[in-house]
Enzyme design. Structure first.
Site, PDB file in Angstrom:
ATOM      1  N   GLU A  14       3.649 -25.191  13.562  1.00 31.25           N
ATOM      2  CA  GLU A  14       4.327 -24.205  12.562  1.00 31.25           C
ATOM      3  C   GLU A  14       5.838 -24.335  12.385  1.00 31.25           C
ATOM      4  O   GLU A  14       6.610 -24.787  13.044  1.00 31.25           O
ATOM      5  CB  GLU A  14       4.050 -22.877  13.069  1.00 31.25           C
ATOM      6  CG  GLU A  14       3.470 -21.824  12.228  1.00 31.25           C
ATOM      7  CD  GLU A  14       2.002 -22.090  11.714  1.00 31.25           C
ATOM      8  OE1 GLU A  14       1.382 -22.300  12.397  1.00 31.25           O
ATOM      9  OE2 GLU A  14       2.139 -22.338  10.395  1.00 31.25           O
ATOM     10  N   SER A  44      -0.509 -20.502  -1.874  1.00 32.83           N
ATOM     11  CA  SER A  44      -0.585 -22.190  -2.250  1.00 32.83           C
ATOM     12  C   SER A  44      -2.029 -22.548  -2.732  1.00 32.83           C
ATOM     13  O   SER A  44      -2.148 -23.467  -3.562  1.00 32.83           O
ATOM     14  CB  SER A  44      -0.459 -22.811  -0.805  1.00 32.83           C
ATOM     15  OG  SER A  44       0.757 -22.437  -0.182  1.00 32.83           O
ATOM     16  N   ASP A  57       0.853 -26.536   3.234  1.00 30.56           N
ATOM     17  CA  ASP A  57      -0.182 -25.749   2.722  1.00 30.56           C
ATOM     18  C   ASP A  57      -0.886 -26.174   1.642  1.00 30.56           C
ATOM     19  O   ASP A  57      -2.193 -26.419   1.602  1.00 30.56           O
ATOM     20  CB  ASP A  57       0.530 -24.364   2.131  1.00 30.56           C
ATOM     21  CG  ASP A  57       1.097 -23.364   3.218  1.00 30.56           C
ATOM     22  OD1 ASP A  57       1.249 -23.794   4.362  1.00 30.56           O
ATOM     23  OD2 ASP A  57       1.575 -22.299   2.755  1.00 30.56           O
ATOM     24  N   LYS A  81       5.604 -13.017   1.129  1.00 28.61           N
ATOM     25  CA  LYS A  81       6.630 -13.997   1.302  1.00 28.61           C
ATOM     26  C   LYS A  81       7.790 -13.921   0.203  1.00 28.61           C
ATOM     27  O   LYS A  81       8.802 -13.932   0.553  1.00 28.61           O
ATOM     28  CB  LYS A  81       5.990 -15.341   1.015  1.00 28.61           C
ATOM     29  CG  LYS A  81       6.265 -16.504   1.667  1.00 28.61           C
ATOM     30  CD  LYS A  81       5.910 -17.748   0.864  1.00 28.61           C
ATOM     31  CE  LYS A  81       4.386 -18.006   1.540  1.00 28.61           C
ATOM     32  NZ  LYS A  81       3.664 -19.358   0.982  1.00 28.61           N
TER      33      LYS A  81
END
Lengths: 435, 520
Positions: B53, B164, B209, B258
């Site tokens: 991550e 995405s 992504d 986001k």
């Protein structure tokens, strides 16, 4: 930042789009083709161009053909344009010097159009306070909702600054400094530049435009008008040298009667905050400094806005914030406060707000149109939303109106008056006069 | 491995698993909305990251897999003189949008100051438009794209790669609509153009992504590398004796948009790791390269520092080539350097301290690092972020090594060993990268206590989804984990959830196929 969220309700209205008639849209040149037209293009479900007027009808016909405005009609006279019932909103995007002589008869003729709801005028409203007041009265009597393009109020940086100030991030304001560069009013003049912007009295100069937009933004961010002002206006460069497109001197000097420097000082009504402001003309110096800086100092923090040119209303600014604010935890919606937030209430917070891809020239006008659309279609489902409002004042919602413009014109009138009289003026009633 | 984005058409055969049931529904919904049948459907799956991550934008490799939920864009091409795009979302919370396409072939304007669902479509359209201008400039430089009516339907949860997948599907749909049926786009090209799509809305992300969404393969995890070139290699999971490998994906239902939280979360992390790389470079007197082609790495990143350090001090002129053994060795060295350089400032660096570490003024620091995307912070936690990036990258290599070469005496050995890496990753995300949240930690604790061997957040974090390594099959724990999560987390934290919402909140998934087209 709630204010920058789009409405969750559809902006594809079930009703027909607002039909727009333009005075001053020319496919070949001008401000409207660079700003209003691309903004409307992005809001095609909400706005539709249906009419064009120009003193020469050939200009309108050529524009319709080039832009493929299949729903638009070119009108030969101002009377036929203003009388047409195919127009819901009229946009005035012509030289300020012509505002009075066009808008006054247009409002009179428009009484034949029962559908007219909106009048949108580019800043500045006219060449003088008297003219501005006359236009305001005529529009009020005609009964249309008005819009003035003080589009800096729609800049995401200005809104964020306003948000930070209103939410106490800088505490109480204790001083403000502004420095800006006004571009065309220095030692050199591009030969293609139109002559009228260098002649005093045409409503476009360092004070009315550069200072006007910027000081309106300052009042809007701080939610305060001025109480007292003192100003000095200079024309220290009465002649300019003509230069060609490549910057070569043509050996010819031309007169300039508009100012090239302004020193302005004032105190805000709220908090008696001192504001100092200087604007100068001339070529911007990109290498050494920003050509627009607004510093707002508070008891708990500071805000700085920087731009590459002295035109805050069309610049992609950078907003810097530094300060302390207790109990400030960034939370996602609905999220409980974390046990260890990672934020120390005593430590300084820094925020830098800049959107690299934001096109402020189109974007701020686009957001102005968006606000008109939100108002017209009541996209935020405000109960009992009135069909007209007098002024935006310092609200986040809505858009600036001719009353907001009139108040700003009064301030500008006071700037010239202070300069002429050489004295400090009390302007605390500037927003209180009734007409 | 097929290098082009796959195209399916009727009669229905060999459709990806997740698509079989849904494509009929989206065609019906399209017809209900527009009263015509669509020409094609562009599909892009959601993704979860097994491990790795917040290291993709430092150019370190990651181990994601595409999952059985997806974004479907059903498209009807409109041949009009004034082309426009109409977008309808199956979720009525997202209002219909309509916009005209510029007649002169210029790019559609995207307002990065507004959080708006159709902006993600516009991002996909923009990068597709840019691609079309490159491959067919005579056709696309001065004329508009074709108009279309589009119906968007998705069951990807927020945090599962929804934005995405949307930009990938939008880009693919735009290319297909304009280039026609017989044009093939490679997975590599689609990944490359969509990796930067979200930058146009001010969200700085790394491309993992998009790579996962595009390259996904059924029953395989993907090893996605970004350097020297973007590359996705499918790896099959080890064949176990008595169990199958399944992943339970549990949504915290904490919605971290986001766009709205980027200044304090995602954007800030990108800046912190960039500053950390440059601070290390300054301390060890090496120069970081500037990658003008990729705006994520304009000022170098932690991988650049690793390569530069080994070039100067270990006489290894060639950058790391992705070899596992060498990588493990180098990453351990990097962790040592991070301890030497940053461990005295674990409380974080102020702007003044960071600019001092970089030998530049506060003004230069602000101009060079803080104005690229909106950010908001008190201190920059360089120690924690750099340590996370290098240790997480190390875990990815260990996981890959485990999948490719290890043998296991018992099934439990695999679950225990792989699970440990996942749990270490979660601890690092929570403590060092600070991208977890209370709900994520609660879900992980409950899952681990009830049969999961590895539990961690997946996606950007700050809410969103969690992923759990659970044995499935006759002796599996999947149902046990599901029940425990429902009883101990969802019924406690969200007592008003409907059965339908509960069903959507917990997904049991195997790896799914990546982006594809379905011709009607």
């Amino acid at each position: 930042m709630d204010y920058n969220k789009r409405s969750s309700v559809s902006t594809v209205p079930n009703a027909a789009p607002i039909r727009v008639g333009f005075v001053g849209l020319n496919a070949a040149k001008g401000w409207a083709i660079k700003t209003h037209y691309p903004a409307i293009l992005q809001l095609s479900s909400q706005f539709q161009i249906t009419a064009l007027y120009s003193p020469k009808i050939e200009t309108s016909i050529a524009t319709i053909q080039r832009l493929k405005l299949s729903n638009a009609t070119a009108f030969p006279t101002l009377e036929s344009f203003a009388s047409s019932s195919t127009i819901d909103m009229i946009v005035i995007a012509i030289q300020v010097a012509s505002h009075y002589e066009v808008v006054m008869p247009l409002l009179e003729f428009s009484k034949n159009n029962p559908n007219l709801k909106y009048l949108f005028v580019e800043w500045a409203l006219a060449c003088s306070l008297d003219q501005a007041e006359s236009i305001y009265k005529a529009a009020a009597e005609r009964g249309v909702q008005t819009i003035i393009s003080l589009q800096g109020r729609k800049s995401p940086y200005i809104l964020r600054a306003k948000e930070l100030i209103s939410q106490g991030y800088i505490g109480d304001i204790n001083s403000i400094e502004i420095a800006g560069n006004g571009g065309w009013y220095g030692y050199e003049r591009p030969v293609k530049s139109p002559k009228y912007i260098y002649e005093i009295g045409n409503g476009v100069d360092l004070v009315t435009t550069t200072f006007g937009h910027t000081i309106d933004i300052l009042q809007y961010m701080t939610s305060s008008y001025f109480s007292r002002i003192n100003a000095m206006v200079f024309n220290n460069i009465p002649e300019q040298e003509l230069i060609d497109e490549r910057g070569n001197r043509l050996g010819q000097r031309v007169p300039k009667t508009v100012p090239d420097h302004l020193l302005f000082q004032g105190t805000l009504l709220n908090g008696n905050v001192p504001v100092s402001c200087s604007f100068k003309g001339g070529k911007p110096t990109k290498k050494f400094t920003k050509n627009l800086v607004i510093d707002i100092h508070g008891t708990k923090g500071d805000l700085k806005l920087e731009g590459d040119a002295g035109f805050a209303e069309i610049s992609n600014l950078v907003l810097y914030y530094s300060g302390t604010r207790a109990n400030d935890f960034p939370l996602a919606n609905g999220q409980q406060a974390p046990l260890d937030p990672g934020y120390d209430a005593g430590k300084e917070i820094m925020e830098v707000y800049h959107l690299r891809n934001y096109n402020a020239i189109v974007g701020n006008i686009h957001r102005l149109y968006q606000s008109i659309s939100d108002f017209h279609f009541n996209t935020k489902k405000i109960p009992e939303l009135p069909s007209q409002f007098v002024m935006q004042g310092f609200d986040f919602e809505g858009f600036p109106t001719l009353m907001d413009a009139l108040i700003l014109h009064r301030l500008i009138e006071s700037v010239y008056k202070s300069n002429m009289m050489g004295s400090t003026l009390n302007v605390s009633n500037i927003s209180h006069y009734s007409l | 491995m097929n290098t082009n984005v796959p195209i399916f058409s009727s009669p229905v055969r060999d459709l990806p698993r997740s698509f079989e049931q849904k494509h009929l529904a989206v065609v019906d919904a399209f017809f209900q909305t527009y009263h015509v049948k669509p020409d094609f459907i562009a599909r892009s799956p959601g993704r979860v990251n097994l491990i790795g991550e917040h290291i993709d934008y430092c150019d370190f490799s990651v181990l994601p897999l595409a999952i059985d939920v997806d974004m479907l864009c059903a498209v009807k091409i409109l041949d009009e003189k004034n082309p426009s795009i109409t977008l309808t979302n199956a979720d009525p919370k997202f209002a219909q949008r309509k916009f005209d396409l510029p007649l002169d072939g210029s790019y559609m304007a995207i307002d990065p100051s507004v959080s708006e669902w159709s902006n993600y479509f516009k991002c996909g359209l923009h990068v597709a438009h840019s691609y079309l201008k490159k491959i067919a400039p005579e056709r696309f430089n001065n004329t508009p794209l074709v108009g279309a009516q589009i119906f968007c339907q998705s069951d990807i949860p927020t945090g599962g790669g929804l934005s995405s997948a949307f930009t990938c599907a939008a880009a693919l749909a735009t290319i297909r609509a304009n280039m026609g049926k017989n044009f093939d786009i490679s997975k590599k090209d689609l990944t490359r153009i969509t990796a930067v799509a979200e930058h146009y809305v001010g969200v700085n992300n790394g491309g993992m992504d998009q790579a996962t969404s595009v390259y996904g393969e059924e029953d395989h995890a993907l090893y996605v590398e970004f350097r020297p070139k973007l590359k996705a290699t499918p790896f099959k999971f080890p064949q176990l004796k008595n169990h199958e490998i399944s992943f339970v994906i549990a949504n915290t239902l904490v919605k971290s948009n986001k766009f709205e939280t980027a200044p304090t979360n995602y954007n800030l992390r990108v800046i912190e790791v960039t500053v950390a790389a440059n601070a290390l470079a300054t301390r060890y007197s090496v120069a970081l390269p500037s990658h003008k082609d990729n705006s994520n790495s304009e000022r170098g990143n932690l991988r650049d520092f690793m390569d530069a350090y080994y070039a100067r001090y270990e006489n290894q002129a060639q950058p790391w080539n992705g070899d596992i053994g060498t990588g493990i060795e180098r990453l351990l060295k990097m962790l040592q350097l991070v301890e030497e350089s940053f461990s005295r400032k674990k409380s974080g660096f102020t702007v003044h301290e960071a600019s001092t570490a970089l030998n530049c003024s506060r003004e230069e620091f602000t101009r060079d690092y803080l104005t690229t995307f909106p950010v908001r912070f008190q201190v920059l936690k360089l120690y924690q972020r750099a340590k996370h990036v290098y240790s997480e990258s190390l875990r990815v290599l260990k996981a890959l090594k485990m999948m490719t070469s290890a043998t296991f005496h018992t099934d439990e050995d695999f679950f225990t060993d792989f699970g440990r890496l996942m749990n270490e990753s979660q601890a690092s995300c929570d403590k060092l990268y600070e991208c977890s949240c209370i709900e994520t930690n609660q879900i992980c604790s409950i899952a681990l206590a009830n049969g999961s061997f590895g539990s961690r957040l997946t996606g950007a974090g700050w809410g969103g989804c969690t992923i759990h390594l659970v044995p499935s099959g006759a002796n599996g724990n999947v149902e046990q984990v599901r029940k425990a999560l429902i009883e101990k987390f969802y019924n406690v934290r969200y007592p008003d959830l409907t059965d339908e919402e509960l069903k959507d909140a917990i997904i049991v998934s195997k790896p799914a196929l990546g982006t594809c087209l379905y011709e009607q």
